[in-house]
Enzyme design. Structure first.
Site, PDB file in Angstrom:
ATOM      1  N   ASP A  39       0.845  -1.103  -0.290  1.00 42.24           N
ATOM      2  CA  ASP A  39      -0.034   0.067   0.091  1.00 42.24           C
ATOM      3  C   ASP A  39       1.117   1.177  -0.102  1.00 42.24           C
ATOM      4  OD1 ASP A  39      -2.206   1.569   0.481  1.00 42.24           O
ATOM      5  OD2 ASP A  39      -2.269   1.506   2.290  1.00 42.24           O
ATOM      6  N   SER A  62      -7.630   5.527  -0.485  1.00 47.14           N
ATOM      7  CA  SER A  62      -7.723   4.543  -0.842  1.00 47.14           C
ATOM      8  C   SER A  62      -9.139   4.090  -1.033  1.00 47.14           C
ATOM      9  CB  SER A  62      -6.426   3.442  -0.031  1.00 47.14           C
ATOM     10  OG  SER A  62      -6.898   1.923  -0.233  1.00 47.14           O
ATOM     11  N   GLN A 112      -5.549  -2.008  -6.619  1.00 38.97           N
ATOM     12  CA  GLN A 112      -6.251  -0.864  -5.324  1.00 38.97           C
ATOM     13  C   GLN A 112      -7.663   0.517  -6.614  1.00 38.97           C
ATOM     14  OE1 GLN A 112      -3.738   1.297  -3.956  1.00 38.97           O
ATOM     15  NE2 GLN A 112      -4.975   1.452  -2.024  1.00 38.97           N
TER      16      GLN A 112
END
Length: 120
Positions: A39, A62, A112
């Site tokens: 991430d 996100s 993502q």
């Protein structure tokens, strides 16, 4: 963000990473370390082909992050993270990544979606 030649950057990034030190043998430690690392830069890939924001701050959030673990690996050994963004528009960006061992085995896939906001 534009290159020094005035062209937009390609929506692709590659980076090598590994955990510092030696992790315990339990695979859960390795999965957790890679989940954290996955991430760190992925959503920034969506910004690469777009024009400069004239120094204004961009907030990224996100919206969704998914991972698929294909086979065992060690997070304390070098891993190659290949990232790309096939779509970014309307303040939303989508990025995906693949994580490979140093000998070329695909061990993790990542996707993502994020929200991008340029602060005035």
């Amino acid at each position: 963000m534009w290159s020094s030649h005035g062209e937009p950057y390609s929506p692709h990034q590659r980076m090598w990473f590994r955990a510092r030190g030696t992790l315990p043998a339990d695979p859960l430690y390795h999965v957790c370390a890679v989940a954290y690392a996955s991430d760190l830069r992925l959503i920034t890939t969506t910004l690469l082909p777009h024009r400069s924001t004239d120094g204004r701050t961009i907030s990224l959030a996100s919206l969704d992050h998914a991972m698929w673990f294909h086979r065992p690996f060690r997070a304390d050994e070098w891993l190659l993270y290949i990232q790309e963004s096939p779509s970014a528009s309307g303040s939303r960006g989508f990025a995906r990544g693949e994580i490979y061992t140093a000998d070329g085995r695909l061990v993790v896939s990542v996707a993502q979606e994020g929200l991008m906001h340029v602060k005035p």
